[in-house]
Design a protein around this motif. Structure first.
Motif, PDB file in Angstrom:
ATOM      1  N   ARG A  25      17.685 -11.061  -9.345  1.00 15.24           N
ATOM      2  CA  ARG A  25      16.857 -11.022  -8.134  1.00 15.24           C
ATOM      3  C   ARG A  25      15.491 -10.475  -8.517  1.00 15.24           C
ATOM      4  NH1 ARG A  25      19.862 -10.028  -3.341  1.00 15.24           N
ATOM      5  NH2 ARG A  25      17.879 -10.422  -2.314  1.00 15.24           N
ATOM      6  N   HIS A  26      14.455 -10.929  -7.857  1.00 11.09           N
ATOM      7  CA  HIS A  26      13.101 -10.460  -8.142  1.00 11.09           C
ATOM      8  C   HIS A  26      12.842  -9.129  -7.449  1.00 11.09           C
ATOM      9  CE1 HIS A  26      11.841 -14.065 -10.173  1.00 11.09           C
ATOM     10  NE2 HIS A  26      12.334 -14.791  -9.192  1.00 11.09           N
ATOM     11  N   ASN A  27      11.980  -8.321  -8.081  1.00 10.76           N
ATOM     12  CA  ASN A  27      11.589  -7.066  -7.453  1.00 10.76           C
ATOM     13  C   ASN A  27      10.202  -7.218  -6.828  1.00 10.76           C
ATOM     14  OD1 ASN A  27       9.722  -6.708  -9.591  1.00 10.76           O
ATOM     15  ND2 ASN A  27      11.254  -5.669 -10.819  1.00 10.76           N
ATOM     16  N   ILE A  28       9.766  -6.214  -6.098  1.00 14.96           N
ATOM     17  CA  ILE A  28       8.474  -6.256  -5.418  1.00 14.96           C
ATOM     18  C   ILE A  28       7.340  -6.431  -6.426  1.00 14.96           C
ATOM     19  CG2 ILE A  28       6.854  -4.894  -4.025  1.00 14.96           C
ATOM     20  CD1 ILE A  28       9.371  -3.602  -2.731  1.00 14.96           C
ATOM     21  N   TRP A  29       7.436  -5.761  -7.556  1.00 17.95           N
ATOM     22  CA  TRP A  29       6.401  -5.837  -8.582  1.00 17.95           C
ATOM     23  C   TRP A  29       6.200  -7.284  -9.022  1.00 17.95           C
ATOM     24  CZ3 TRP A  29       5.501  -1.239 -12.089  1.00 17.95           C
ATOM     25  CH2 TRP A  29       4.508  -1.494 -13.028  1.00 17.95           C
ATOM     26  N   GLU A  30       7.291  -7.979  -9.334  1.00 18.11           N
ATOM     27  CA  GLU A  30       7.200  -9.366  -9.792  1.00 18.11           C
ATOM     28  C   GLU A  30       6.626 -10.289  -8.718  1.00 18.11           C
ATOM     29  OE1 GLU A  30      11.006  -9.321 -12.844  1.00 18.11           O
ATOM     30  OE2 GLU A  30      11.335  -9.730 -10.715  1.00 18.11           O
ATOM     31  N   LEU A  31       7.045 -10.082  -7.489  1.00 15.79           N
ATOM     32  CA  LEU A  31       6.531 -10.913  -6.400  1.00 15.79           C
ATOM     33  C   LEU A  31       5.039 -10.688  -6.168  1.00 15.79           C
ATOM     34  CD1 LEU A  31       9.528 -10.532  -3.946  1.00 15.79           C
ATOM     35  CD2 LEU A  31       8.948 -12.545  -5.306  1.00 15.79           C
ATOM     36  N   ALA A  32       4.601  -9.439  -6.236  1.00 15.61           N
ATOM     37  CA  ALA A  32       3.182  -9.130  -6.043  1.00 15.61           C
ATOM     38  C   ALA A  32       2.335  -9.707  -7.177  1.00 15.61           C
ATOM     39  CB  ALA A  32       2.975  -7.622  -5.940  1.00 15.61           C
ATOM     40  N   VAL A  33       2.823  -9.609  -8.411  1.00 13.21           N
ATOM     41  CA  VAL A  33       2.088 -10.187  -9.556  1.00 13.21           C
ATOM     42  C   VAL A  33       2.013 -11.703  -9.402  1.00 13.21           C
ATOM     43  CG1 VAL A  33       2.191 -10.597 -12.047  1.00 13.21           C
ATOM     44  CG2 VAL A  33       2.523  -8.294 -11.155  1.00 13.21           C
ATOM     45  N   ARG A  79       0.848  -1.201   0.000  1.00  9.31           N
ATOM     46  CA  ARG A  79       0.000   0.000   0.000  1.00  9.31           C
ATOM     47  C   ARG A  79       0.882   1.249   0.000  1.00  9.31           C
ATOM     48  NH1 ARG A  79      -3.348  -0.753   4.354  1.00  9.31           N
ATOM     49  NH2 ARG A  79      -4.819  -1.799   3.009  1.00  9.31           N
ATOM     50  N   GLY A  80       0.630   2.151  -0.919  1.00  5.40           N
ATOM     51  CA  GLY A  80       1.364   3.404  -1.005  1.00  5.40           C
ATOM     52  C   GLY A  80       2.689   3.298  -1.733  1.00  5.40           C
ATOM     53  N   LEU A  81       3.035   2.130  -2.203  1.00  3.21           N
ATOM     54  CA  LEU A  81       4.290   1.929  -2.919  1.00  3.21           C
ATOM     55  C   LEU A  81       4.147   2.443  -4.350  1.00  3.21           C
ATOM     56  CD1 LEU A  81       6.984   0.466  -2.239  1.00  3.21           C
ATOM     57  CD2 LEU A  81       6.021  -1.534  -3.352  1.00  3.21           C
ATOM     58  N   ASP A  82       5.077   3.254  -4.817  1.00  2.00           N
ATOM     59  CA  ASP A  82       4.982   3.738  -6.203  1.00  2.00           C
ATOM     60  C   ASP A  82       5.636   2.733  -7.157  1.00  2.00           C
ATOM     61  OD1 ASP A  82       7.769   4.173  -6.173  1.00  2.00           O
ATOM     62  OD2 ASP A  82       7.556   6.298  -5.757  1.00  2.00           O
ATOM     63  N   ALA A  83       5.333   2.872  -8.443  1.00  2.00           N
ATOM     64  CA  ALA A  83       5.795   1.927  -9.461  1.00  2.00           C
ATOM     65  C   ALA A  83       7.322   1.875  -9.540  1.00  2.00           C
ATOM     66  CB  ALA A  83       5.205   2.279 -10.813  1.00  2.00           C
ATOM     67  N   ARG A  84       7.950   3.006  -9.411  1.00  2.00           N
ATOM     68  CA  ARG A  84       9.422   3.043  -9.503  1.00  2.00           C
ATOM     69  C   ARG A  84      10.070   2.218  -8.386  1.00  2.00           C
ATOM     70  NH1 ARG A  84      12.915   8.106 -11.108  1.00  2.00           N
ATOM     71  NH2 ARG A  84      14.948   7.133 -11.024  1.00  2.00           N
ATOM     72  N   THR A  85       9.570   2.365  -7.188  1.00  2.00           N
ATOM     73  CA  THR A  85      10.107   1.606  -6.058  1.00  2.00           C
ATOM     74  C   THR A  85       9.807   0.112  -6.217  1.00  2.00           C
ATOM     75  OG1 THR A  85       9.817   3.523  -4.626  1.00  2.00           O
ATOM     76  CG2 THR A  85      10.098   1.395  -3.539  1.00  2.00           C
ATOM     77  N   ALA A  86       8.591  -0.207  -6.638  1.00  2.00           N
ATOM     78  CA  ALA A  86       8.211  -1.612  -6.825  1.00  2.00           C
ATOM     79  C   ALA A  86       9.029  -2.283  -7.919  1.00  2.00           C
ATOM     80  CB  ALA A  86       6.725  -1.704  -7.149  1.00  2.00           C
ATOM     81  N   ALA A  87       9.471  -1.528  -8.909  1.00  4.98           N
ATOM     82  CA  ALA A  87      10.235  -2.089 -10.022  1.00  4.98           C
ATOM     83  C   ALA A  87      11.735  -2.150  -9.742  1.00  4.98           C
ATOM     84  CB  ALA A  87       9.982  -1.271 -11.287  1.00  4.98           C
ATOM     85  N   TRP A  88      12.194  -1.542  -8.646  1.00  5.24           N
ATOM     86  CA  TRP A  88      13.621  -1.556  -8.316  1.00  5.24           C
ATOM     87  C   TRP A  88      14.081  -2.978  -8.050  1.00  5.24           C
ATOM     88  CZ3 TRP A  88      15.931  -2.987  -3.601  1.00  5.24           C
ATOM     89  CH2 TRP A  88      17.304  -2.753  -3.548  1.00  5.24           C
ATOM     90  N   ARG A  89      15.175  -3.368  -8.675  1.00  2.00           N
ATOM     91  CA  ARG A  89      15.718  -4.716  -8.531  1.00  2.00           C
ATOM     92  C   ARG A  89      16.918  -4.671  -7.582  1.00  2.00           C
ATOM     93  NH1 ARG A  89      14.176  -8.666 -11.410  1.00  2.00           N
ATOM     94  NH2 ARG A  89      13.349  -7.357 -13.065  1.00  2.00           N
ATOM     95  N   PRO A  90      16.905  -5.451  -6.499  1.00  2.00           N
ATOM     96  CA  PRO A  90      17.969  -5.389  -5.506  1.00  2.00           C
ATOM     97  C   PRO A  90      19.317  -5.935  -5.975  1.00  2.00           C
ATOM     98  CG  PRO A  90      16.417  -7.109  -4.945  1.00  2.00           C
ATOM     99  CD  PRO A  90      15.841  -6.359  -6.124  1.00  2.00           C
ATOM    100  N   GLY A  91      19.340  -6.630  -7.069  1.00  2.00           N
ATOM    101  CA  GLY A  91      20.588  -7.176  -7.591  1.00  2.00           C
ATOM    102  C   GLY A  91      20.321  -7.961  -8.853  1.00  2.00           C
ATOM    103  N   PRO A  92      21.373  -8.318  -9.573  1.00  2.00           N
ATOM    104  CA  PRO A  92      21.187  -9.098 -10.791  1.00  2.00           C
ATOM    105  C   PRO A  92      20.500 -10.438 -10.475  1.00  2.00           C
ATOM    106  CG  PRO A  92      23.495  -8.446 -10.528  1.00  2.00           C
ATOM    107  CD  PRO A  92      22.774  -8.069  -9.278  1.00  2.00           C
TER     108      PRO A  92
END
Length: 82
Positions: free
Chosen positions: A45-53, A30-43
């Motif tokens: 590695r999954h991002n928040i967007w992928e995990l939520a989908v 909740r309240g997370l913007d698209a840019r933050t959700a798409a940030w990848r923590p490393g090569p």
């Protein structure tokens, strides 16, 4: 209760029900913007967007009845056998 029903119940619980461990998935994003959700923590590695989908897919699109969600090589996990 079938293994599929158990798994779907757990996913539903993790998404929007009160969780024993703290914030559930819905509250976590909740309240997370698209840019933050798409940030990848490393090569590779999954991002928040992928995990939520991924979680949403299994919440609304259960696996076909002929397969076991937690199986390997076509065999059901011992943990799911009743």
């Amino acid at each position: 209760m079938t293994p599929t029903e158990i798994l779907l119940g757990l996913l539903d619980e993790a998404f929007d029900k009160k969780a024993w461990h703290g914030t559930n998935l819905r509250g976590s994003v909740r309240g997370l913007d698209a840019r933050t959700a798409a940030w990848r923590p490393g090569p590779r590695r999954h991002n928040i967007w992928e995990l939520a989908v991924h979680a949403a897919y299994w919440k609304y699109e259960p696996p076909p009845a002929r397969t076991t969600p937690l199986s390997r090589n076509g065999r059901e996990s011992k943990a799911l056998r009743t």
